[in-house]
Motif scaffolding. Structure first.
Motif, PDB file in Angstrom:
ATOM      1  N   LEU A 182      36.436  39.475  37.441  1.00  0.00           N
ATOM      2  CA  LEU A 182      35.204  39.953  38.067  1.00  0.00           C
ATOM      3  C   LEU A 182      35.510  40.782  39.307  1.00  0.00           C
ATOM      4  CD1 LEU A 182      32.031  39.786  38.374  1.00  0.00           C
ATOM      5  CD2 LEU A 182      32.509  37.898  39.958  1.00  0.00           C
ATOM      6  N   PHE A 183      36.438  40.290  40.140  1.00  0.00           N
ATOM      7  CA  PHE A 183      36.751  40.998  41.370  1.00  0.00           C
ATOM      8  C   PHE A 183      37.596  42.251  41.107  1.00  0.00           C
ATOM      9  CE2 PHE A 183      36.229  36.676  43.561  1.00  0.00           C
ATOM     10  CZ  PHE A 183      34.876  36.925  43.770  1.00  0.00           C
ATOM     11  N   GLN A 184      38.330  42.251  40.010  1.00  0.00           N
ATOM     12  CA  GLN A 184      39.005  43.491  39.618  1.00  0.00           C
ATOM     13  C   GLN A 184      37.976  44.568  39.305  1.00  0.00           C
ATOM     14  OE1 GLN A 184      41.635  42.177  36.390  1.00  0.00           O
ATOM     15  NE2 GLN A 184      43.370  42.776  37.648  1.00  0.00           N
ATOM     16  N   TRP A 185      36.976  44.203  38.510  1.00  0.00           N
ATOM     17  CA  TRP A 185      35.954  45.184  38.156  1.00  0.00           C
ATOM     18  C   TRP A 185      35.227  45.684  39.406  1.00  0.00           C
ATOM     19  CZ3 TRP A 185      33.441  41.135  34.408  1.00  0.00           C
ATOM     20  CH2 TRP A 185      34.362  40.810  33.412  1.00  0.00           C
ATOM     21  N   ALA A 186      34.844  44.759  40.273  1.00  0.00           N
ATOM     22  CA  ALA A 186      34.108  45.139  41.476  1.00  0.00           C
ATOM     23  C   ALA A 186      34.950  46.030  42.379  1.00  0.00           C
ATOM     24  CB  ALA A 186      33.651  43.887  42.233  1.00  0.00           C
ATOM     25  N   GLY A 187      36.227  45.675  42.556  1.00  0.00           N
ATOM     26  CA  GLY A 187      37.097  46.466  43.416  1.00  0.00           C
ATOM     27  C   GLY A 187      37.276  47.884  42.907  1.00  0.00           C
TER      28      GLY A 187
ATOM     29  N   LEU B  85      31.515  46.659  36.162  1.00  0.00           N
ATOM     30  CA  LEU B  85      30.685  45.457  36.239  1.00  0.00           C
ATOM     31  C   LEU B  85      29.661  45.410  35.104  1.00  0.00           C
ATOM     32  CD1 LEU B  85      30.102  45.156  40.087  1.00  0.00           C
ATOM     33  CD2 LEU B  85      31.241  43.475  38.629  1.00  0.00           C
ATOM     34  N   GLN B  86      29.292  46.582  34.592  1.00  0.00           N
ATOM     35  CA  GLN B  86      28.316  46.619  33.503  1.00  0.00           C
ATOM     36  C   GLN B  86      28.889  47.128  32.190  1.00  0.00           C
ATOM     37  OE1 GLN B  86      24.980  48.924  35.078  1.00  0.00           O
ATOM     38  NE2 GLN B  86      23.881  47.033  35.508  1.00  0.00           N
ATOM     39  N   ASN B  87      29.878  48.001  32.261  1.00  0.00           N
ATOM     40  CA  ASN B  87      30.390  48.656  31.057  1.00  0.00           C
ATOM     41  C   ASN B  87      31.578  47.878  30.492  1.00  0.00           C
ATOM     42  OD1 ASN B  87      31.449  50.390  29.079  1.00  0.00           O
ATOM     43  ND2 ASN B  87      30.733  52.198  30.191  1.00  0.00           N
ATOM     44  N   LYS B  88      31.309  46.950  29.601  1.00  0.00           N
ATOM     45  CA  LYS B  88      32.347  46.093  29.035  1.00  0.00           C
ATOM     46  C   LYS B  88      33.357  46.889  28.222  1.00  0.00           C
ATOM     47  CE  LYS B  88      33.020  42.066  26.036  1.00  0.00           C
ATOM     48  NZ  LYS B  88      32.349  41.049  25.180  1.00  0.00           N
ATOM     49  N   HIS B  89      32.903  47.826  27.401  1.00  0.00           N
ATOM     50  CA  HIS B  89      33.816  48.600  26.561  1.00  0.00           C
ATOM     51  C   HIS B  89      34.784  49.416  27.418  1.00  0.00           C
ATOM     52  CE1 HIS B  89      35.270  51.086  23.249  1.00  0.00           C
ATOM     53  NE2 HIS B  89      35.027  52.158  24.006  1.00  0.00           N
ATOM     54  N   SER B  90      34.278  50.011  28.480  1.00  0.00           N
ATOM     55  CA  SER B  90      35.105  50.850  29.351  1.00  0.00           C
ATOM     56  C   SER B  90      36.188  50.026  30.043  1.00  0.00           C
ATOM     57  CB  SER B  90      34.219  51.548  30.392  1.00  0.00           C
ATOM     58  OG  SER B  90      34.996  52.332  31.266  1.00  0.00           O
ATOM     59  N   ARG B  91      35.816  48.868  30.556  1.00  0.00           N
ATOM     60  CA  ARG B  91      36.807  48.054  31.273  1.00  0.00           C
ATOM     61  C   ARG B  91      37.823  47.452  30.314  1.00  0.00           C
ATOM     62  NH1 ARG B  91      32.006  44.069  32.511  1.00  0.00           N
ATOM     63  NH2 ARG B  91      32.373  42.365  31.018  1.00  0.00           N
TER      64      ARG B  91
ATOM     65  N   THR C 257      42.933  38.756  46.692  1.00  0.00           N
ATOM     66  CA  THR C 257      42.387  38.346  47.986  1.00  0.00           C
ATOM     67  C   THR C 257      41.083  37.578  47.827  1.00  0.00           C
ATOM     68  OG1 THR C 257      43.403  40.269  49.058  1.00  0.00           O
ATOM     69  CG2 THR C 257      41.621  39.160  50.243  1.00  0.00           C
ATOM     70  N   LEU C 258      40.153  38.106  47.045  1.00  0.00           N
ATOM     71  CA  LEU C 258      38.861  37.449  46.884  1.00  0.00           C
ATOM     72  C   LEU C 258      38.983  36.147  46.096  1.00  0.00           C
ATOM     73  CD1 LEU C 258      36.705  40.620  46.256  1.00  0.00           C
ATOM     74  CD2 LEU C 258      36.422  39.013  48.152  1.00  0.00           C
ATOM     75  N   THR C 259      39.896  36.109  45.126  1.00  0.00           N
ATOM     76  CA  THR C 259      40.096  34.878  44.369  1.00  0.00           C
ATOM     77  C   THR C 259      40.602  33.764  45.275  1.00  0.00           C
ATOM     78  OG1 THR C 259      40.530  36.069  42.315  1.00  0.00           O
ATOM     79  CG2 THR C 259      41.345  33.820  42.444  1.00  0.00           C
ATOM     80  N   TYR C 260      41.560  34.083  46.141  1.00  0.00           N
ATOM     81  CA  TYR C 260      42.065  33.071  47.065  1.00  0.00           C
ATOM     82  C   TYR C 260      40.989  32.644  48.072  1.00  0.00           C
ATOM     83  CZ  TYR C 260      46.975  32.678  45.741  1.00  0.00           C
ATOM     84  OH  TYR C 260      48.142  32.381  45.087  1.00  0.00           O
ATOM     85  N   ILE C 261      40.136  33.583  48.495  1.00  0.00           N
ATOM     86  CA  ILE C 261      39.060  33.205  49.408  1.00  0.00           C
ATOM     87  C   ILE C 261      38.099  32.236  48.727  1.00  0.00           C
ATOM     88  CG2 ILE C 261      36.982  34.073  50.573  1.00  0.00           C
ATOM     89  CD1 ILE C 261      38.627  36.562  51.327  1.00  0.00           C
TER      90      ILE C 261
ATOM     91  N   THR D  64      43.805  48.841  43.861  1.00  0.00           N
ATOM     92  CA  THR D  64      42.758  47.824  43.787  1.00  0.00           C
ATOM     93  C   THR D  64      42.894  46.916  42.570  1.00  0.00           C
ATOM     94  OG1 THR D  64      41.200  49.163  42.490  1.00  0.00           O
ATOM     95  CG2 THR D  64      41.170  49.453  44.877  1.00  0.00           C
ATOM     96  N   HIS D  65      43.804  47.219  41.648  1.00  0.00           N
ATOM     97  CA  HIS D  65      43.948  46.402  40.438  1.00  0.00           C
ATOM     98  C   HIS D  65      44.079  44.930  40.763  1.00  0.00           C
ATOM     99  CE1 HIS D  65      45.571  49.808  37.654  1.00  0.00           C
ATOM    100  NE2 HIS D  65      44.272  49.767  37.700  1.00  0.00           N
TER     101      HIS D  65
END
Length: 501
Positions: free
Chosen positions: A172-177, A195-201, A299-303, A292-293
């Protein structure tokens, strides 16, 4: 007889060059070693790398031997403020390792450029749009933040909470970043929208092992294809009249770099073709996206992990976030966010982010440079020209005299003394320990996007903890307290979201 003499002479030369000289006569022979074999071979430390023990080996070596340690016949590790000044502030040239792994489209960018001067030329082209003051005043940053947080991320999280489903936060945080980064680079009219385009990610991350191993081999490189497509579409839209804000925010970073490269190209008699110009621009843009990958996600996962183990810290942070006007919520007719400067000013939020970056730096390994002609002196040792020399955040951030209880996650250590709880007032002043903070590097080659990253990370933390409490659960929904302590990013970190009433 002559053959025997020749072989003996050759053996003597080899023994001198590869054993006696590095072990006893080289200036580096006076340095302490991470292991006795390090004076004559790099294979011992290479073995630690293959065993994924690089960071702990470096830390133990410095704890046992001091700030300067020899890792190989021509490699040295330094962990000190004196070392940071002499290596990074002084601007030693990068080691060739960078050009091997970080050039995109076969074209150099700032990270892969070894020499100081060409790096500085390109950095000046875009440094202003990554300045803290620019980001805090930017209407583009305000708009793209509102789009991604209020229209994409928070609705997704609320749906997850309402459905009482679990959420794996690492992807999730990869997509957001990446969405934040590509929106700032190319504008919200041409960004990834993972965050919205599943096929693209899924297409972008289809070969995750290559991303993690920095392996760009093969003709079908999804990352390069995606970035070049975004760059080409953005350039085409900019060529159309009255197109600036029709499809979203301006392409801040891409537009700045492309225009600067075009001007430079004309000034130099147009030495680059349009294809080469686009490759150079896309190479730089892709490097910012690649950054950002893992960094945002780690960072956000550890937070989330640390905060989920400390409900009291969540309460304290929400109390601080409640002072923001407007708040980071979906309520109200107007979808607005607090001013970036107000978010940046919050001391506990800053401490949470900084302490997580200290203890769990997303890029914790060595950052190698090459000692120039004439050599350098460090802590009384002479380091000759050509030596590979580096420091690393993992060891810098665990110096016990600077960071008491170095393995504990203590956000209060970064706060000014009046803001600290009484039991943490004995920590060194934050102004002192900040000199040792190295999550973004230092000197002219430090991370150009550090201000943008800090702003986005703080905004995302504020968004989550204004709206939710978090707790860690496993795949079966059983709450965990220690399961993820060793390597939370290496496993699935799944959180249960609890909406704030």
């Amino acid at each position: 007889m002559l053959t025997i003499i020749g072989i003996a002479a050759l053996l003597c030369v080899l023994i001198y060059n590869y054993i006696l000289n590095p072990a006893f006569f080289s200036p580096l022979s006076k340095l302490p070693t991470a292991h006795p074999l390090c004076s004559i071979t790099a294979k011992w430390f290479d073995r630690q790398l293959s065993l994924r023990k690089e960071l702990t080996t470096l830390l133990v070596a410095h704890q046992n031997n001091g700030p300067v340690v020899r890792l190989g016949p021509q490699e040295v590790s330094v962990v000190s403020l004196e070392g940071l000044r002499a290596i990074y502030t002084a601007g030693l040239e990068k080691h060739p390792w960078y050009s091997t792994y970080f050039a995109n489209y076969g074209t150099p960018n700032m990270v892969s450029t070894l020499e100081h001067r060409p790096h500085s030329v390109q950095k000046r082209m875009i440094a202003n749009v990554y300045a803290k003051s620019y980001i805090q005043r930017s209407s583009e940053v305000e708009t793209l933040s509102r789009v991604i947080v209020l229209e994409k991320l928070l609705p997704l999280l609320h749906k997850c909470a309402n459905d009482k489903s679990h959420l794996n936060v690492m992807p999730l945080f990869q997509w957001a970043g990446i969405d934040f980064m590509t929106a700032y680079i190319f504008g919200t009219g041409h960004y990834t929208n993972f965050l919205q385009n599943k096929h693209s990610r899924e297409d972008y991350f289809k070969d995750r092992s290559k991303i993690l191993d920095l392996d760009k081999s093969g003709e079908d490189n999804a990352m390069e294809r995606v970035c070049m497509r975004l760059a080409t579409e953005t350039l085409a839209s900019q060529a159309q009249p009255h197109q600036d804000h029709v499809d979203g925010t301006r392409p801040v970073v891409f537009g700045q770099l492309y225009s600067q490269l075009v001007q430079k190209n004309k000034a130099e008699g147009e030495p680059l073709s349009q294809e080469d110009l686009m490759k150079r621009c896309a190479s730089e843009m892709l490097d910012h996206i690649i950054a950002t990958h893992e960094t945002f996600a780690i960072t956000l996962t550890y937070i989330i992990y640390r905060m989920s183990l400390d409900l009291r810290m969540q309460e304290r942070l929400r109390a601080e976030l409640s002072t923001l006007q407007p708040s980071v919520t979906l309520g109200g007719a107007e979808k607005t966010l607090p001013p970036p400067a107000d978010i940046d000013f919050l001391p506990l939020l800053s401490g949470i982010l900084t302490e997580t970056l200290r203890l769990h730096a997303a890029a914790p390994a060595r950052q190698p440079r090459v000692v120039p002609e004439g050599g350098i002196m460090l802590h009384g040792y002479y380091i000759p020209a050509g030596t590979k020399i580096s420091s690393n955040p993992y060891s810098l951030h665990r110096q016990a005299d600077v960071f008491p209880r170095p393995n504990d996650w203590l956000p209060e250590r970064w706060m000014a003394v009046p803001d600290r709880p009484k039991d943490s007032s004995s920590f060194p002043p934050s102004a002192v320990i900040r000199k040792w903070f190295w999550a973004f590097g230092s000197g002219g080659r430090m991370c150009i996007g550090s201000n943008f990253a800090t702003h986005v990370l703080k905004l995302l933390i504020a968004s989550i903890y204004t709206n939710f409490e978090t707790s860690i659960v496993d795949d079966e929904g059983i709450e965990q307290s220690e399961y993820f302590i060793a390597t939370p990013v290496g496993n699935k970190l799944i959180i249960q979201l609890h909406p704030i009433e």
